[in-house]
Design a protein around this motif. Structure first.
Motif, PDB file in Angstrom:
ATOM      1  N   ASP A  34      -8.913   2.223  -1.172  1.00  0.00           N
ATOM      2  CA  ASP A  34      -9.009   0.781  -0.958  1.00  0.00           C
ATOM      3  C   ASP A  34      -7.751   0.052  -1.410  1.00  0.00           C
ATOM      4  OD1 ASP A  34      -9.620   1.461  -3.594  1.00  0.00           O
ATOM      5  OD2 ASP A  34     -10.734  -0.397  -3.922  1.00  0.00           O
ATOM      6  N   VAL A  35      -7.008   0.648  -2.361  1.00  0.00           N
ATOM      7  CA  VAL A  35      -5.782   0.007  -2.850  1.00  0.00           C
ATOM      8  C   VAL A  35      -4.602   0.371  -1.959  1.00  0.00           C
ATOM      9  CG1 VAL A  35      -4.225  -0.290  -4.804  1.00  0.00           C
ATOM     10  CG2 VAL A  35      -6.667   0.046  -5.202  1.00  0.00           C
ATOM     11  N   TRP A  36      -4.271   1.666  -1.894  1.00  0.00           N
ATOM     12  CA  TRP A  36      -3.098   2.040  -1.115  1.00  0.00           C
ATOM     13  C   TRP A  36      -3.352   1.905   0.381  1.00  0.00           C
ATOM     14  CZ3 TRP A  36      -3.552   5.991   2.361  1.00  0.00           C
ATOM     15  CH2 TRP A  36      -4.522   6.978   2.152  1.00  0.00           C
ATOM     16  N   GLY A  37      -4.598   2.091   0.785  1.00  0.00           N
ATOM     17  CA  GLY A  37      -4.919   1.927   2.201  1.00  0.00           C
ATOM     18  C   GLY A  37      -4.726   0.503   2.661  1.00  0.00           C
ATOM     19  N   GLU A  38      -5.058  -0.442   1.804  1.00  0.00           N
ATOM     20  CA  GLU A  38      -4.882  -1.855   2.144  1.00  0.00           C
ATOM     21  C   GLU A  38      -3.407  -2.183   2.322  1.00  0.00           C
ATOM     22  OE1 GLU A  38      -6.815  -5.962   0.574  1.00  0.00           O
ATOM     23  OE2 GLU A  38      -5.751  -4.779  -0.949  1.00  0.00           O
ATOM     24  N   VAL A  39      -2.569  -1.648   1.425  1.00  0.00           N
ATOM     25  CA  VAL A  39      -1.125  -1.845   1.535  1.00  0.00           C
ATOM     26  C   VAL A  39      -0.616  -1.266   2.847  1.00  0.00           C
ATOM     27  CG1 VAL A  39       1.114  -1.276   0.518  1.00  0.00           C
ATOM     28  CG2 VAL A  39      -0.810  -1.880  -0.961  1.00  0.00           C
ATOM     29  N   LEU A  40      -1.080  -0.068   3.177  1.00  0.00           N
ATOM     30  CA  LEU A  40      -0.668   0.572   4.426  1.00  0.00           C
ATOM     31  C   LEU A  40      -1.059  -0.270   5.638  1.00  0.00           C
ATOM     32  CD1 LEU A  40       0.366   2.985   6.085  1.00  0.00           C
ATOM     33  CD2 LEU A  40      -1.901   4.033   5.811  1.00  0.00           C
ATOM     34  N   GLU A  41      -2.295  -0.738   5.659  1.00  0.00           N
ATOM     35  CA  GLU A  41      -2.763  -1.522   6.800  1.00  0.00           C
ATOM     36  C   GLU A  41      -1.978  -2.819   6.944  1.00  0.00           C
ATOM     37  OE1 GLU A  41      -4.850  -0.761   9.204  1.00  0.00           O
ATOM     38  OE2 GLU A  41      -5.042   1.246   8.323  1.00  0.00           O
ATOM     39  N   GLU A  42      -1.680  -3.470   5.844  1.00  0.00           N
ATOM     40  CA  GLU A  42      -0.908  -4.715   5.900  1.00  0.00           C
ATOM     41  C   GLU A  42       0.461  -4.477   6.523  1.00  0.00           C
ATOM     42  OE1 GLU A  42      -0.666  -6.261   1.984  1.00  0.00           O
ATOM     43  OE2 GLU A  42      -2.784  -6.843   1.876  1.00  0.00           O
ATOM     44  N   ASN A  43       1.102  -3.405   6.121  1.00  0.00           N
ATOM     45  CA  ASN A  43       2.451  -3.124   6.623  1.00  0.00           C
ATOM     46  C   ASN A  43       2.420  -2.700   8.090  1.00  0.00           C
ATOM     47  OD1 ASN A  43       3.777  -3.747   4.211  1.00  0.00           O
ATOM     48  ND2 ASN A  43       3.463  -1.680   3.393  1.00  0.00           N
TER      49      ASN A  43
END
Length: 394
Positions: A34-43
């Protein structure tokens, strides 16, 4: 067929351990998706929209405009640390991640991972006031055992002297190996706020790798070879490698163990019978001196800055009471003492005369060790377990 007891005690198969490690890694990152995945999706979304962030141009929390100037030696760590913004070493690491000291961290703290392996978080556990200078020196004084040692000038000596030289080289190959392993055990535990120590320990690993290399080469270069490994050396080195803390192990390795080896290197002109050997000792000595200097001031900083200084002092004394005895197993082992005596005496028949020289060296080794302890504020003179004179000598 294995009995039921033997099956229970059988070690796990490497493939099982590999699968277990993979599953643990996978579970850890899935847990934090939920943390790193969110960063990935935003980028990914930003790229898909053809949009730019440019948040990295915001200098509000940065130290934009800081300019460092090189000294006559070039751009050193000391030069870039003159700025308070970048040169202030925190008493406790501010981040357990890879973000560089002085970088913009605050806006991202909640999204940064915690690297569990970073456990050396307090400055007193690893800092030494000379570590920056020693690192600069280490870079400037690197040498190559392949080309900088005059191997072609190695002169033949008697078989007895070659035996002694090869046994001493075997001893030094053995002990220098763990001197490189010990920093490796702790480097990956040091967070980015203490990168100067991290870099210095990396240089120490390089030094020790070179020492292991050069003494192994010396054992083979004269037509002899590696001789006898020693249980005494192994127990001593085990005590270093498995030391409970970085500071206790640094004391045992750098202040005591490498301090003794440094004294042997300094006596190299008496031990060496060839120009090649003298050059090996001379070059190794300059490296070893850095490690000992770091260990001495690291111990001093640990004892002076520990939050419970009296308890830390007594604990270190109790550690030294046993540590000195364990180290003593190496210092009195025939695989170390006797080849030095033969080299000093000139032959096996003159080993008694050579042992007199070793006895003189012994008192020097012990006194230099106690002086290092004095400098660190660690008075061992009334508690030292290493006898004042070489056992058996007058």
């Amino acid at each position: 067929m294995l009995s039921s007891l033997e099956r229970v005690q059988a070690p796990p198969r490497p493939a099982d351990l590999e699968e277990e490690a993979f599953e643990a890694w996978n579970a850890s990152f899935e847990l934090n998706r939920d943390v790193w995945g969110e960063v990935l999706e935003e980028n990914l979304d930003r790229l898909a929209r053809g949009s730019y962030s440019l948040h990295w141009t915001n200098t509000e929390f940065a130290h934009w405009g800081t300019r460092t100037k090189p000294s006559p030696r070039g751009m050193t760590f000391t030069d870039i640390n003159r700025s308070k913004a970048y040169g202030t070493i925190p008493d406790r690491a501010q981040a357990r991640n890879l973000s560089p000291r002085g970088s913009v961290r605050a806006p991202y703290e909640d999204r940064m991972p915690v690297i569990e392996e970073y456990t050396l978080l307090d400055k007193y556990e690893l800092w030494a006031d000379n570590v920056v200078t020693l690192y600069e020196e280490a870079k400037a004084r690197q040498w190559n055992s392949t080309t900088d040692i005059p191997w072609a000038e190695l002169e033949p000596v008697s078989e007895e002297l070659e035996l002694a030289a090869c046994q001493l080289a075997t001893f030094l190959t053995e002990v220098e190996f763990v001197a490189g392993d010990f920093p490796a055990r702790w480097i990956y535990k040091i967070p980015a706020d203490y990168y100067e120590v991290k870099n210095f320990l990396t240089s120490q690993m390089m030094d020790e790798a070179r020492h292991t290399e050069v003494f192994r080469k010396r054992a083979l270069a004269g037509g002899g070879g590696l001789l006898h490994a020693s249980p005494a050396f192994e127990w001593t080195m085990k005590s270093v490698l498995e030391s409970p803390t970085h500071s206790s192990g640094t004391y045992l390795l750098n202040v005591l163990g490498e301090g003794f080896v440094l004294s042997i290197f300094r006596a190299g002109e008496f031990l060496a019978k060839t120009h090649t050997d003298r050059e090996i000792f001379r070059r190794c000595m300059q490296d070893e001196a850095r490690h000992v200097a770091y260990g001495t001031l690291e111990l001093k900083a640990y004892l002076e800055n520990h939050p419970e200084p009296e308890a830390a002092m007594e604990r270190m004394h109790r550690f030294a009471d046993l540590g000195e005895n364990i180290m003593l197993t190496s210092f009195v082992d025939p695989c170390a003492l006797e080849p030095m005596a033969v080299l000093m005496g000139g032959s096996i028949k003159d080993i008694d005369e050579g042992m007199d020289g070793v006895g003189f060296l012994w008192t020097t080794l012990r006194e230099e060790y106690l002086q290092r302890c004095d400098r660190a504020g660690f008075d061992r003179r009334d508690r030292c377990q290493i006898p004042e004179n070489l056992p058996g000598s007058c």
